[in-house]
Motif scaffolding. Structure first.
Motif, mmCIF file in Angstrom:
data_model
loop_
_atom_site.group_PDB
_atom_site.id
_atom_site.type_symbol
_atom_site.label_atom_id
_atom_site.label_comp_id
_atom_site.label_asym_id
_atom_site.label_seq_id
_atom_site.Cartn_x
_atom_site.Cartn_y
_atom_site.Cartn_z
ATOM 1 N N GLU A 1 0.282 12.516 9.353
ATOM 2 C CA GLU A 1 -0.368 13.421 8.378
ATOM 3 C C GLU A 1 0.259 13.086 6.960
ATOM 4 O OE1 GLU A 1 -0.634 17.485 9.457
ATOM 5 O OE2 GLU A 1 -1.523 17.119 11.412
ATOM 6 N N VAL A 2 0.875 12.424 6.720
ATOM 7 C CA VAL A 2 1.713 11.848 5.352
ATOM 8 C C VAL A 2 0.496 11.554 4.499
ATOM 9 C CG1 VAL A 2 3.060 10.417 4.086
ATOM 10 C CG2 VAL A 2 3.892 11.552 6.024
ATOM 11 N N ILE A 3 -0.421 10.675 5.110
ATOM 12 C CA ILE A 3 -1.384 10.107 4.050
ATOM 13 C C ILE A 3 -2.641 10.975 4.397
ATOM 14 C CG2 ILE A 3 -2.973 8.275 3.454
ATOM 15 C CD1 ILE A 3 -0.593 6.328 4.447
ATOM 16 N N GLU A 4 -3.199 11.602 3.329
ATOM 17 C CA GLU A 4 -4.260 12.539 3.415
ATOM 18 C C GLU A 4 -5.711 11.865 3.020
ATOM 19 O OE1 GLU A 4 -5.878 17.112 1.854
ATOM 20 O OE2 GLU A 4 -3.882 16.195 1.436
ATOM 21 N N GLY B 1 -14.734 11.419 0.021
ATOM 22 C CA GLY B 1 -15.628 10.645 -1.100
ATOM 23 C C GLY B 1 -14.953 10.279 -2.353
ATOM 24 N N PHE B 2 -13.731 10.301 -2.330
ATOM 25 C CA PHE B 2 -12.815 9.971 -3.362
ATOM 26 C C PHE B 2 -11.709 8.739 -3.147
ATOM 27 C CE2 PHE B 2 -10.091 10.594 -7.124
ATOM 28 C CZ PHE B 2 -10.605 10.402 -7.847
ATOM 29 N N GLY B 3 -10.763 9.329 -2.062
ATOM 30 C CA GLY B 3 -9.930 8.135 -1.943
ATOM 31 C C GLY B 3 -8.649 8.789 -0.844
ATOM 32 N N TYR B 4 -7.362 8.553 -1.314
ATOM 33 C CA TYR B 4 -6.236 9.027 -0.472
ATOM 34 C C TYR B 4 -5.242 9.551 -1.289
ATOM 35 C CZ TYR B 4 -8.859 5.986 2.540
ATOM 36 O OH TYR B 4 -9.902 5.515 3.612
ATOM 37 N N ARG B 5 -4.434 10.566 -0.746
ATOM 38 C CA ARG B 5 -3.504 11.094 -1.326
ATOM 39 C C ARG B 5 -2.163 11.150 -0.430
ATOM 40 N NH1 ARG B 5 -5.363 15.978 -3.057
ATOM 41 N NH2 ARG B 5 -5.186 16.781 -1.057
ATOM 42 N N LEU C 1 0.863 -1.201 0.038
ATOM 43 C CA LEU C 1 -0.069 -0.173 -0.001
ATOM 44 C C LEU C 1 0.832 0.958 -0.073
ATOM 45 C CD1 LEU C 1 -2.581 1.600 0.071
ATOM 46 C CD2 LEU C 1 -2.767 0.999 2.800
ATOM 47 N N LEU C 2 1.828 1.370 0.818
ATOM 48 C CA LEU C 2 2.695 2.494 1.041
ATOM 49 C C LEU C 2 3.647 2.477 -0.413
ATOM 50 C CD1 LEU C 2 3.375 4.769 2.788
ATOM 51 C CD2 LEU C 2 5.179 3.344 3.937
ATOM 52 N N GLU C 3 4.045 1.532 -0.942
ATOM 53 C CA GLU C 3 4.445 1.807 -2.166
ATOM 54 C C GLU C 3 3.922 2.276 -3.207
ATOM 55 O OE1 GLU C 3 7.081 -1.556 -4.996
ATOM 56 O OE2 GLU C 3 5.068 -2.016 -4.478
ATOM 57 N N TYR C 4 2.586 1.948 -3.235
ATOM 58 C CA TYR C 4 1.725 2.281 -4.271
ATOM 59 C C TYR C 4 1.407 3.842 -4.170
ATOM 60 C CZ TYR C 4 -2.313 2.684 -7.381
ATOM 61 O OH TYR C 4 -3.177 2.767 -8.668
ATOM 62 N N LEU C 5 1.329 4.210 -2.873
ATOM 63 C CA LEU C 5 1.272 5.656 -2.703
ATOM 64 C C LEU C 5 2.440 6.539 -2.880
ATOM 65 C CD1 LEU C 5 -0.894 5.332 0.697
ATOM 66 C CD2 LEU C 5 -1.906 6.152 -1.454
ATOM 67 N N MET C 6 3.514 6.089 -2.667
ATOM 68 C CA MET C 6 4.656 6.628 -2.777
ATOM 69 C C MET C 6 5.189 6.697 -4.309
ATOM 70 S SD MET C 6 7.073 5.492 0.356
ATOM 71 C CE MET C 6 8.732 6.649 -0.032
ATOM 72 N N LEU D 1 -0.854 12.618 -5.931
ATOM 73 C CA LEU D 1 -1.848 12.271 -6.732
ATOM 74 C C LEU D 1 -3.061 11.640 -5.812
ATOM 75 C CD1 LEU D 1 -0.352 10.774 -9.922
ATOM 76 C CD2 LEU D 1 -1.166 13.051 -9.540
ATOM 77 N N THR D 2 -4.331 11.835 -5.958
ATOM 78 C CA THR D 2 -5.531 11.335 -5.395
ATOM 79 C C THR D 2 -5.775 9.916 -5.805
ATOM 80 O OG1 THR D 2 -6.335 13.348 -4.500
ATOM 81 C CG2 THR D 2 -7.731 11.438 -4.404
ATOM 82 N N LEU D 3 -5.654 8.890 -5.301
ATOM 83 C CA LEU D 3 -5.963 7.430 -5.598
ATOM 84 C C LEU D 3 -7.075 6.873 -4.837
ATOM 85 C CD1 LEU D 3 -2.445 5.889 -5.232
ATOM 86 C CD2 LEU D 3 -3.377 6.786 -7.342
ATOM 87 N N THR D 4 -8.232 6.508 -5.825
ATOM 88 C CA THR D 4 -9.345 6.113 -5.629
ATOM 89 C C THR D 4 -9.613 4.778 -4.704
ATOM 90 O OG1 THR D 4 -9.908 4.674 -7.317
ATOM 91 C CG2 THR D 4 -10.203 7.193 -7.725
#
Length: 232
Positions: free
Chosen positions: A215-218, A222-226, A164-169, A174-177
């Motif tokens: 606060e790294v992951i926002e 209604g959409f996802g995470y950034r 999960l962290l790899e994909y976010l990094m 970018l906001t990922l759904t």
């Protein structure tokens, strides 16, 4: 890392999927060439590598390779086959496969081939991925956090936390759904609950919060995470 496995032998496909999952790969297993082709073309940004059998129902592995390369798709491909003649190996490689593994084979050899592809194809997986004061350590399956004083703290992650962290990094700012994250981090046949992404985000945030990175992951409601490249 997510791999597409296209293999029509049930016992072999199940063995490969289980073995790779044990080594923290996410594996989508498809059992015919036509469906495999559809998954590849519909999810080009999802997979880091494909393992494709030569002899498949509906569309052969050779045809899949040829089509992918004709469309300039550079996804690394490991071809599996019972054909062991030199002429067959040349045919497979010329069709676009990056490596060729003859059946029967051991799982240790399959894993070694994947590691070799990693070394040969730099985009397959880096040794480490860095963003701000966060660095993913692939060798130890951990996140290394550097504090303001310059000291480093290595934090062990579970397989899903790491993926999960790899994909976010890989997609900073970018906001990922929810669907994008679920499709990348969980296999298509997993029986995960509908709230699995939110639950995993909570666990990962809790672990990061212990080191001042809560606060790294926002959450984008209604959409996802950034994942923010500039930490607040």
């Amino acid at each position: 890392m997510k791999i597409l496995l296209i293999e029509d032998e049930p016992d072999l496909g199940a063995l490969i999927q289980t073995s790779l999952a044990h080594h923290q790969y996410v594996v989508d297993w498809i059992q015919d060439g036509k469906t495999g082709w559809e998954y590849l073309t519909d999810n080009r940004s999802t997979y880091s590598l494909a393992i494709i059998d030569w002899m498949l129902p509906k569309m052969s592995g050779i045809e899949i390779c040829q089509r992918l390369r004709a469309e300039k798709y550079t996804l690394p491909i490991l071809m599996l086959t019972a054909r062991d003649r030199m002429e067959d190996k040349i045919t497979g490689l010329d069709a676009g496969a990056d490596d060729y593994l003859v059946k029967p084979f051991g799982m240790a050899e399959l894993l070694a081939r994947l590691r070799a592809l990693q070394r040969r194809v730099p985009t397959f997986q880096p040794d480490r991925l860095q963003l701000g004061n966060l660095r993913l350590d692939y060798g130890n399956n951990a996140i290394v956090i550097t504090n303001p004083a310059g000291n480093e703290q290595s934090v062990s992650l579970t397989a899903k936390e790491f993926q999960l962290l790899e994909y976010l990094m890989q997609h900073p700012d970018l906001t990922l759904t929810h669907d994008q994250i679920r499709n990348r981090v969980w296999a298509i046949d997993s029986e995960s609950a509908s709230n699995v992404v939110a639950a995993q985000i909570r666990l990962l945030r809790k672990k990061l919060a212990e080191f001042g990175c809560e606060e790294v992951i926002e959450t984008v409601r209604g959409f996802g995470y950034r994942l923010n490249s500039v930490h607040k």
